[in-house]
Motif scaffolding. Structure first.
Motif, PDB file in Angstrom:
ATOM      1  N   PRO A  20       0.809  -1.223   0.000  1.00 52.58           N
ATOM      2  CA  PRO A  20       0.000   0.000   0.000  1.00 52.58           C
ATOM      3  C   PRO A  20       0.844   1.277   0.000  1.00 52.58           C
ATOM      4  CG  PRO A  20      -0.697  -1.439   1.784  1.00 52.58           C
ATOM      5  CD  PRO A  20       0.495  -2.051   1.157  1.00 52.58           C
ATOM      6  N   VAL A  21       2.009   1.227   0.639  1.00 58.29           N
ATOM      7  CA  VAL A  21       2.893   2.393   0.647  1.00 58.29           C
ATOM      8  C   VAL A  21       3.362   2.688  -0.776  1.00 58.29           C
ATOM      9  CG1 VAL A  21       5.095   3.294   1.489  1.00 58.29           C
ATOM     10  CG2 VAL A  21       3.637   1.992   3.017  1.00 58.29           C
ATOM     11  N   LEU A  22       3.773   1.651  -1.486  1.00 57.83           N
ATOM     12  CA  LEU A  22       4.229   1.829  -2.860  1.00 57.83           C
ATOM     13  C   LEU A  22       3.088   2.266  -3.782  1.00 57.83           C
ATOM     14  CD1 LEU A  22       6.609  -1.248  -3.173  1.00 57.83           C
ATOM     15  CD2 LEU A  22       7.232   1.162  -2.892  1.00 57.83           C
ATOM     16  N   TYR A  23       1.901   1.755  -3.537  1.00 62.76           N
ATOM     17  CA  TYR A  23       0.738   2.143  -4.348  1.00 62.76           C
ATOM     18  C   TYR A  23       0.418   3.622  -4.156  1.00 62.76           C
ATOM     19  CZ  TYR A  23      -3.942   2.066  -6.349  1.00 62.76           C
ATOM     20  OH  TYR A  23      -5.038   2.321  -7.114  1.00 62.76           O
ATOM     21  N   CYS A  24       0.416   4.078  -2.899  1.00 64.72           N
ATOM     22  CA  CYS A  24       0.141   5.498  -2.630  1.00 64.72           C
ATOM     23  C   CYS A  24       1.237   6.383  -3.219  1.00 64.72           C
ATOM     24  CB  CYS A  24       0.003   5.742  -1.128  1.00 64.72           C
ATOM     25  SG  CYS A  24      -1.503   5.066  -0.430  1.00 64.72           S
ATOM     26  N   ALA A  25       2.477   5.941  -3.128  1.00 67.24           N
ATOM     27  CA  ALA A  25       3.574   6.718  -3.716  1.00 67.24           C
ATOM     28  C   ALA A  25       3.419   6.789  -5.232  1.00 67.24           C
ATOM     29  CB  ALA A  25       4.912   6.091  -3.348  1.00 67.24           C
ATOM     30  N   GLY A  26       3.001   5.702  -5.852  1.00 66.78           N
ATOM     31  CA  GLY A  26       2.767   5.701  -7.294  1.00 66.78           C
ATOM     32  C   GLY A  26       1.641   6.633  -7.692  1.00 66.78           C
TER      33      GLY A  26
ATOM     34  N   PHE B 167      -0.345  11.689 -10.064  1.00 68.93           N
ATOM     35  CA  PHE B 167      -1.091  12.944  -9.964  1.00 68.93           C
ATOM     36  C   PHE B 167      -0.177  14.153 -10.120  1.00 68.93           C
ATOM     37  CE2 PHE B 167      -4.458  10.588  -7.376  1.00 68.93           C
ATOM     38  CZ  PHE B 167      -5.249  10.389  -8.491  1.00 68.93           C
ATOM     39  N   ASN B 168       1.053  14.037  -9.655  1.00 64.96           N
ATOM     40  CA  ASN B 168       2.002  15.131  -9.840  1.00 64.96           C
ATOM     41  C   ASN B 168       2.332  15.299 -11.320  1.00 64.96           C
ATOM     42  OD1 ASN B 168       3.662  17.231  -8.954  1.00 64.96           O
ATOM     43  ND2 ASN B 168       5.442  15.877  -8.906  1.00 64.96           N
ATOM     44  N   GLY B 169       2.461  14.200 -12.039  1.00 69.44           N
ATOM     45  CA  GLY B 169       2.701  14.275 -13.482  1.00 69.44           C
ATOM     46  C   GLY B 169       1.526  14.892 -14.223  1.00 69.44           C
ATOM     47  N   VAL B 170       0.305  14.541 -13.827  1.00 69.85           N
ATOM     48  CA  VAL B 170      -0.887  15.121 -14.440  1.00 69.85           C
ATOM     49  C   VAL B 170      -0.928  16.619 -14.157  1.00 69.85           C
ATOM     50  CG1 VAL B 170      -3.416  15.158 -14.341  1.00 69.85           C
ATOM     51  CG2 VAL B 170      -2.215  12.982 -14.426  1.00 69.85           C
ATOM     52  N   ARG B 171      -0.619  16.987 -12.926  1.00 69.91           N
ATOM     53  CA  ARG B 171      -0.623  18.406 -12.544  1.00 69.91           C
ATOM     54  C   ARG B 171       0.396  19.188 -13.372  1.00 69.91           C
ATOM     55  NH1 ARG B 171       1.279  19.670  -6.790  1.00 69.91           N
ATOM     56  NH2 ARG B 171       2.779  21.079  -7.686  1.00 69.91           N
TER      57      ARG B 171
ATOM     58  N   SER C  92      -6.470  23.139  -8.052  1.00 76.42           N
ATOM     59  CA  SER C  92      -7.575  23.195  -7.082  1.00 76.42           C
ATOM     60  C   SER C  92      -8.310  21.855  -6.998  1.00 76.42           C
ATOM     61  CB  SER C  92      -8.554  24.315  -7.454  1.00 76.42           C
ATOM     62  OG  SER C  92      -9.124  24.068  -8.724  1.00 76.42           O
ATOM     63  N   GLN C  93      -8.307  21.079  -8.087  1.00 75.24           N
ATOM     64  CA  GLN C  93      -8.968  19.780  -8.066  1.00 75.24           C
ATOM     65  C   GLN C  93      -8.034  18.676  -7.575  1.00 75.24           C
ATOM     66  OE1 GLN C  93      -9.082  21.732 -10.899  1.00 75.24           O
ATOM     67  NE2 GLN C  93     -11.206  22.436 -10.717  1.00 75.24           N
ATOM     68  N   LEU C  94      -6.767  18.727  -7.930  1.00 76.23           N
ATOM     69  CA  LEU C  94      -5.843  17.665  -7.559  1.00 76.23           C
ATOM     70  C   LEU C  94      -5.237  17.863  -6.175  1.00 76.23           C
ATOM     71  CD1 LEU C  94      -3.881  16.879 -10.837  1.00 76.23           C
ATOM     72  CD2 LEU C  94      -5.521  15.463  -9.647  1.00 76.23           C
ATOM     73  N   GLY C  95      -5.263  19.073  -5.660  1.00 72.30           N
ATOM     74  CA  GLY C  95      -4.662  19.349  -4.352  1.00 72.30           C
ATOM     75  C   GLY C  95      -5.257  18.504  -3.229  1.00 72.30           C
ATOM     76  N   PRO C  96      -6.603  18.538  -3.037  1.00 78.47           N
ATOM     77  CA  PRO C  96      -7.181  17.706  -1.974  1.00 78.47           C
ATOM     78  C   PRO C  96      -6.986  16.209  -2.196  1.00 78.47           C
ATOM     79  CG  PRO C  96      -8.751  19.374  -2.689  1.00 78.47           C
ATOM     80  CD  PRO C  96      -7.593  19.430  -3.632  1.00 78.47           C
ATOM     81  N   THR C  97      -7.023  15.784  -3.449  1.00 80.10           N
ATOM     82  CA  THR C  97      -6.813  14.365  -3.751  1.00 80.10           C
ATOM     83  C   THR C  97      -5.401  13.947  -3.361  1.00 80.10           C
ATOM     84  OG1 THR C  97      -8.368  14.502  -5.571  1.00 80.10           O
ATOM     85  CG2 THR C  97      -6.848  12.640  -5.573  1.00 80.10           C
ATOM     86  N   MET C  98      -4.426  14.767  -3.733  1.00 83.32           N
ATOM     87  CA  MET C  98      -3.038  14.435  -3.395  1.00 83.32           C
ATOM     88  C   MET C  98      -2.810  14.499  -1.889  1.00 83.32           C
ATOM     89  SD  MET C  98      -0.956  16.218  -6.528  1.00 83.32           S
ATOM     90  CE  MET C  98       0.628  15.631  -5.981  1.00 83.32           C
ATOM     91  N   LEU C  99      -3.470  15.423  -1.223  1.00 78.62           N
ATOM     92  CA  LEU C  99      -3.350  15.517   0.241  1.00 78.62           C
ATOM     93  C   LEU C  99      -3.932  14.267   0.911  1.00 78.62           C
ATOM     94  CD1 LEU C  99      -2.445  17.446   2.521  1.00 78.62           C
ATOM     95  CD2 LEU C  99      -4.792  18.241   2.604  1.00 78.62           C
ATOM     96  N   GLY C 100      -5.077  13.794   0.441  1.00 82.39           N
ATOM     97  CA  GLY C 100      -5.686  12.589   1.000  1.00 82.39           C
ATOM     98  C   GLY C 100      -4.861  11.339   0.738  1.00 82.39           C
ATOM     99  N   VAL C 101      -4.365  11.204  -0.485  1.00 83.54           N
ATOM    100  CA  VAL C 101      -3.533  10.049  -0.817  1.00 83.54           C
ATOM    101  C   VAL C 101      -2.247  10.086   0.003  1.00 83.54           C
ATOM    102  CG1 VAL C 101      -2.181   8.960  -2.662  1.00 83.54           C
ATOM    103  CG2 VAL C 101      -4.517   9.686  -3.100  1.00 83.54           C
ATOM    104  N   GLY C 102      -1.700  11.274   0.199  1.00 84.73           N
ATOM    105  CA  GLY C 102      -0.490  11.419   1.016  1.00 84.73           C
ATOM    106  C   GLY C 102      -0.739  11.050   2.469  1.00 84.73           C
TER     107      GLY C 102
END
Length: 127
Positions: free
Chosen positions: A16-22, A27-31, A40-50
């Motif tokens: 799961p750690v590797l999956y979240c890092a992936g 998402f950083n590449g998409v951003r 504004s759309q990817l920020g909360p998603t990346m915060l939650g996944v982090g």
């Protein structure tokens, strides 16, 4: 066997750690690809996944600590150690004395023929 089980548990905790890092890298590449228009759309998603990634990282760290000499798993019980000689030193149980006590009680309570003198019972009923 215990080390093998902990190693497989360590690998299972790393997935799961590797999956979240992936996901974070994706998402950083998409951003970056959209030039920051989706922040504004990817920020909360990346915060939650982090946050979930950090939670799984803590669990992975606990398993890693347990593998390299930390405490036992909760509920693992106190039975058995890696060194049987150390277990013998801790115990004050004398099997010869226990057998002698058993045979003394058995011979004192036995009638003729080596059977107990009381009535034969099954459960609470007498037969």
């Amino acid at each position: 066997m215990r080390t093998m089980k902990l190693t497989f548990g360590l690998v299972a905790a790393a997935l799961p750690v590797l999956y979240c890092a992936g996901l974070l890298l994706h998402f950083n590449g998409v951003r970056n690809m959209f030039g920051g228009m989706l922040d504004s759309q990817l920020g909360p998603t990346m915060l939650g996944v982090g946050a979930f990634g950090l939670l799984f990282l803590v669990l992975f760290g606990l398993k890693l600590w347990r593998l390299f000499g930390g405490t036992k798993a909760p509920g693992a019980g106190g039975g058995g150690s890696a060194d049987p000689a150390a277990e013998d030193e801790k115990s004050d149980f004398d099997p010869d004395a226990a057998i002698a006590r058993y045979l003394a009680r058995r011979s004192s309570g036995a009638g003729g023929g080596g059977r107990p003198t009381g009535p034969a019972t099954f459960g609470r009923r007498e037969v």
